[in-house]
Design an enzyme around this catalytic site. Structure first.
Site, PDB file in Angstrom:
ATOM      1  CG  HIS A  38      -2.092   0.865   1.192  1.00 54.62           C
ATOM      2  ND1 HIS A  38      -2.007   2.230   1.045  1.00 54.62           N
ATOM      3  CD2 HIS A  38      -3.413   0.582   1.289  1.00 54.62           C
ATOM      4  CE1 HIS A  38      -3.224   2.752   1.067  1.00 54.62           C
ATOM      5  NE2 HIS A  38      -4.098   1.770   1.199  1.00 54.62           N
ATOM      6  CD  GLU A  88      -3.027   0.974  -2.358  1.00 55.46           C
ATOM      7  OE1 GLU A  88      -3.507  -0.097  -1.938  1.00 55.46           O
ATOM      8  OE2 GLU A  88      -3.587   2.068  -2.223  1.00 55.46           O
TER       9      GLU A  88
HETATM   10  O1  TA6 Z   1      -6.035   1.253  -1.037  1.00 53.01           O
HETATM   11  C1  TA6 Z   1      -7.044   2.208  -1.042  1.00 53.01           C
HETATM   12  C2  TA6 Z   1      -7.811   2.094   0.241  1.00 53.01           C
HETATM   13  O2  TA6 Z   1      -8.366   0.822   0.373  1.00 53.01           O
HETATM   14  C3  TA6 Z   1      -8.871   3.215   0.272  1.00 53.01           C
HETATM   15  O3  TA6 Z   1     -10.169   2.743   0.015  1.00 53.01           O
HETATM   16  C4  TA6 Z   1      -8.674   3.911   1.580  1.00 53.01           C
HETATM   17  O4  TA6 Z   1      -9.587   3.659   2.525  1.00 53.01           O
HETATM   18  C5  TA6 Z   1      -7.248   3.548   1.914  1.00 53.01           C
HETATM   19  O5  TA6 Z   1      -6.962   2.313   1.367  1.00 53.01           O
HETATM   20  C6  TA6 Z   1      -6.733   3.709   3.319  1.00 53.01           C
HETATM   21  O6  TA6 Z   1      -7.140   2.717   4.168  1.00 53.01           O
HETATM   22  P1  TA6 Z   1      -6.761   2.765   5.707  1.00 53.01           P
HETATM   23  O7  TA6 Z   1      -7.388   1.536   6.299  1.00 53.01           O
HETATM   24  O8  TA6 Z   1      -5.263   2.737   5.798  1.00 53.01           O
HETATM   25  O9  TA6 Z   1      -7.309   4.040   6.264  1.00 53.01           O
END
Ligand code: TA6
Length: 305
Positions: free
Chosen positions: A178, A279
């Site tokens: 991520h 990602e």
């Molecule tokens: O990867 C994108 C995502 O899934 C978004 O939908 C957003 O919510 C982000 O990740 C961040 O997630 P987190 O759980 O780290 O706040």
């Protein structure tokens, strides 16, 4: 307590040669960190989540964005760097009360190996073994599975996540690096390599759409691109970051933009203008089923030019 653990880790795994150092240090929230320095780069990794917080190739600004408002607490994921989403991506498919993006990013990982591959490249290997980890993990995910995470830090960054299924039944996983890239200014940034690719648009009920032209971010973007195996490049005024991956056919691009960022609380006021997540994933229809005794490897290389 941590001083003792840090001393033991340094005895087993520290590296101290003329041009290469690796050492464990105390850090905020009582969560030890690893400081790495070689001729080509320096890096900082938190033991919680095996979370790469910073990667700075010589002469460059940090390639990773880390929020000024990030909090460093046990059991909480850090906003920025490279959180590891594992063994599921996003919300859990069945049980929505389970943590988003799995538990790997909020638990302590074990270091199993460090090595100066040369004066220019340092390797570190982490392991998370669900068989020997705490009860909280087996309550969430009762599978005999382990994952190893290898990072090679130099003027490029090589990341490999290998999931091993030790059980006698098939197990399905989702995962992602991520990665929060430090892009300087979002208005000068574009993502190339996803043109004409289909994506699921999360802010629009996961409707499927087609990307037209290079991806520019001018409002909230939260897209799971499907069938993406080729290189993707993030271009801004000062550099190009090329992302090459294997074991993945999905790519997520995320920027919360102003309003969502404000509600999140740990993005900082201007964070959304300085970061972009691109990602390399196994998400949506690209989740992977690993047969009994089998393994799956997801890897990515980030190169700068
Ligand atoms: O990867 C994108 C995502 O899934 C978004 O939908 C957003 O919510 C982000 O990740 C961040 O997630 P987190 O759980 O780290 O706040």
């Amino acid at each position: 307590m941590n001083t003792l653990i840090i001393n033991q880790l340094n005895q087993r795994f520290s590296i101290n040669t003329k041009n290469t150092t690796l050492q464990f240090v105390e850090a905020e929230g009582d969560i030890p960190r690893i400081e790495i320095k070689n001729k080509n780069a320096k890096a900082l990794i938190s033991l919680q989540g095996a979370h790469l917080l910073s990667w700075v190739p010589v002469g460059m600004s940090d390639v990773l964005w880390l929020s000024e408002q990030a909090s460093y607490k046990q059991g909480k994921s850090v906003r920025g760097g490279i959180p590891i989403c594992w063994p599921w991506f996003g919300a859990h498919e069945i049980n929505k009360s389970l943590p988003a993006h799995g538990f790997a990013r909020t638990v302590m990982w074990q270091v199993i190996k460090t090595e100066a591959l040369s004066e220019n490249e340092t390797m570190i290997v982490f392991r998370l073994d669900c068989r020997s980890q705490n009860q909280a993990i087996s309550n969430m995910w009762p599978y005999a599975v382990s994952v190893e995470y290898t990072l090679v830090i130099g003027d490029s960054l090589i990341l490999t996540l290998t999931t091993q299924n030790h059980s006698d039944e098939a197990v399905t996983i989702g995962q992602a690096f991520h990665t929060y890239f430090n892009i300087g200014d979002i208005k000068d940034t574009q993502v190339c390599g996803l043109e004409n690719k289909a994506y699921l648009d999360k802010p629009d009920n996961f409707n499927q759409k087609i990307q037209s032209g290079p991806l520019l971010v001018t409002n909230e973007v939260d897209r799971v691109f499907i069938n993406t195996e080729d290189d993707v490049a993030i271009k801004n005024k000062s550099r190009i970051i090329t992302i090459s991956k294997q074991g993945s056919r999905s790519t997520v691009v995320w920027n919360p933009w102003k309003d969502v960022a404000r509600k999140m609380g740990d993005m900082g006021e201007h964070g959304y203008q300085q970061m972009l997540c691109v990602e390399s994933a196994n998400a949506a229809d690209d989740i992977r089923t690993i047969e009994a005794g089998g393994s799956h490897q997801l890897s990515v290389i980030y190169r700068l030019s």
